[in-house]
Scaffold this motif. Structure first.
Motif, short mmCIF file in Angstrom:
data_model
loop_
_atom_site.label_atom_id
_atom_site.label_comp_id
_atom_site.label_asym_id
_atom_site.label_seq_id
_atom_site.Cartn_x
_atom_site.Cartn_y
_atom_site.Cartn_z
N THR A 19 0.82 -1.21 0.00
CA THR A 19 0.00 0.00 0.00
C THR A 19 0.86 1.26 0.00
OG1 THR A 19 -1.71 -1.14 1.28
CG2 THR A 19 -1.81 1.26 1.24
N LEU A 20 0.43 2.25 -0.79
CA LEU A 20 0.91 3.62 -0.67
C LEU A 20 -0.19 4.40 0.05
CD1 LEU A 20 2.65 6.15 -1.29
CD2 LEU A 20 1.46 6.28 -3.50
N ARG A 21 0.11 4.94 1.23
CA ARG A 21 -0.86 5.72 1.98
C ARG A 21 -0.46 7.19 1.96
NH1 ARG A 21 -2.97 3.11 7.22
NH2 ARG A 21 -4.11 2.03 5.53
N ILE A 22 -1.42 8.06 1.65
CA ILE A 22 -1.17 9.49 1.55
C ILE A 22 -2.05 10.20 2.57
CG2 ILE A 22 -1.30 11.50 0.03
CD1 ILE A 22 -0.98 9.49 -2.32
N LEU A 23 -1.43 11.07 3.36
CA LEU A 23 -2.13 11.80 4.41
C LEU A 23 -1.93 13.29 4.17
CD1 LEU A 23 -0.74 9.59 7.33
CD2 LEU A 23 -3.01 9.41 6.28
N PRO A 24 -2.86 13.94 3.45
CA PRO A 24 -2.71 15.37 3.17
C PRO A 24 -2.83 16.22 4.43
CG PRO A 24 -4.25 14.32 1.65
CD PRO A 24 -4.02 13.36 2.76
N THR A 25 -1.92 17.18 4.58
CA THR A 25 -2.04 18.17 5.65
C THR A 25 -2.57 19.49 5.11
OG1 THR A 25 0.29 18.75 5.34
CG2 THR A 25 -0.22 17.12 7.03
N THR A 26 -2.32 19.76 3.83
CA THR A 26 -2.90 20.91 3.12
C THR A 26 -3.23 20.47 1.71
OG1 THR A 26 -1.59 22.50 4.40
CG2 THR A 26 -2.56 23.28 2.33
N PHE A 27 -4.41 20.82 1.25
CA PHE A 27 -4.80 20.47 -0.12
C PHE A 27 -5.76 21.53 -0.63
CE2 PHE A 27 -6.82 18.27 -3.62
CZ PHE A 27 -5.77 17.56 -4.20
N SER A 77 -9.93 21.20 -5.69
CA SER A 77 -10.60 21.93 -4.61
C SER A 77 -9.95 21.55 -3.28
CB SER A 77 -12.11 21.64 -4.63
OG SER A 77 -12.78 22.49 -3.71
N ASN A 78 -10.74 21.35 -2.25
CA ASN A 78 -10.22 20.92 -0.94
C ASN A 78 -10.56 19.46 -0.66
OD1 ASN A 78 -11.32 24.04 -0.49
ND2 ASN A 78 -9.27 23.65 0.33
N SER A 79 -10.71 18.68 -1.72
CA SER A 79 -11.31 17.35 -1.60
C SER A 79 -10.53 16.41 -0.69
CB SER A 79 -11.46 16.72 -2.99
OG SER A 79 -10.20 16.64 -3.64
N LEU A 80 -9.22 16.56 -0.59
CA LEU A 80 -8.44 15.63 0.22
C LEU A 80 -8.10 16.18 1.60
CD1 LEU A 80 -5.97 14.05 -2.37
CD2 LEU A 80 -8.17 13.19 -1.56
#
Length: 343
Positions: free
Chosen positions: A238-246, A301-304
């Motif tokens: 798995t590649l896991r992505i945790l956005p802090t700003t989007f 947009s701010n979707s993530l």
């Protein structure tokens, strides 16, 4: 004069060059404006005094041999004038450009890196890296620029280099360079980025952000289209992505059903003056606080924001960022900062 005497003479001449940075030539592990590097790794430094009327600073990288196939540039520090916003965010006052890189950079990019293809031949073995700095006397509101960029030459194995450049072209004979400048860099294999990747993250965790993200102000640059790649260990699932700003422009306002994915970001039919800025994460599964698990590929947009993204599909871990040449001041183009984990 026998060979040994010639060799000693060559070493003495190179040593004198390295002790003469004012001439801008062969300055060892750091490279002055106007200099040429003959070594595997060098650092480009800001001139001590940048004239008030501006500056064009050109650094030349000469390949160690014709097996060199990539340059990796690490921006230890990088602070230039911000992009202008008319008609879209682009570099006008201060401009950083590299041969074989199809866009310019400016703004705040400390901590970023890029990979640039390098295709030296026996006739032409150089690439140039250029800073064009605007006059601070004419535009006094611009902050003083500074940069420190580590440039590393990466060597492909002979067969790989030949295939990457031209399958029908034979490599030339061993290069007549001083021995101190030669390399048998088989260790470079682990550092090489997959073909087509502008950025390549090799650690199992880290942070990815858009260019000119700075302190979360942006804006990202327009007219970009590039791949961000991650090393996938053999046992990774798995590649896991945790956005802090989007915060990426969209063609319309998000809704409860579509927080800013797919059709809201990128139309299946091209439409003039329609925003197509997006981060493309193939085969993504997104978990958001207010929605069930969402399958989508393109995000804007701010979707993530406050979300978590997993990619479990087979194959390389990659995502793509695209920005158009439009700008709407009512749709913020801050960019993204995301933590990633390889699990």
């Amino acid at each position: 004069m026998n060979f040994s005497m010639w060799f000693v003479l060559i070493l003495v001449v190179i040593g004198m060059m390295q002790l003469s940075p004012a001439k801008g030539q062969y300055t060892g592990p750091t490279l002055a404006c106007g200099g040429t590097s003959l070594v595997k790794t060098t650092t480009l430094l800001t001139p001590n005094n940048i004239a008030a009327n501006g500056l064009t600073c050109v650094y030349t990288i000469r390949s160690l041999n014709t097996r060199i196939c990539q340059l990796r540039l690490d921006f230890n520090s990088f602070s230039l004038a911000q992009p202008t916003l008319d008609p879209y965010p682009r570099c006008i006052n201060d401009v950083f450009s590299v041969d074989n890189l199809n866009f310019d950079l400016c703004g705040e990019n400390s901590g970023q890196h890029v990979y640039v293809p390098f295709n030296p031949t026996s006739a032409d073995r150089t690439m140039t890296i250029t800073f064009r700095i605007a006059s601070r006397s004419q535009i006094p509101t611009l902050a003083n620029p500074h940069w420190s960029i580590r440039v590393q030459q990466l060597e492909c194995p002979s067969g790989m280099a030949a295939a990457a450049k031209d399958a029908t072209r034979q490599l030339d004979t061993p290069d007549m360079l001083p021995l101190m400048a030669r390399t048998l860099s088989h260790g470079d294999i682990s550092l090489l980025a997959p073909t087509g990747c502008l950025q390549y993250f090799q650690d199992n965790s880290g942070t990815v952000e858009s260019f000119n993200f700075g302190n979360g102000i942006g804006p990202y640059l327009g007219g970009m289209n590039y791949a961000i790649c991650f090393h996938r260990p053999r046992n990774s699932q798995t590649l896991r992505i945790l956005p802090t700003t989007f915060e990426i422009a969209s063609s319309g306002n998000p809704t409860a059903q579509n927080p800013g994915v797919d059709e809201l970001c990128y139309s299946s039919v091209a439409i003039a003056a329609r925003s197509e800025d997006n981060l493309h994460i193939p085969n993504a599964v997104v978990r958001l606080p207010t929605l069930p698990a969402l399958r989508a590929n393109r995000f804007c947009s701010n979707s993530l924001s406050n979300g978590e993204v997993d990619v479990t599909a087979p194959g390389p871990y990659m995502m793509y960022f695209q920005s158009d040449q439009l700008f709407d001041p009512f749709r913020r183009e801050t960019g993204f900062r995301m933590k990633y984990l390889i699990l």
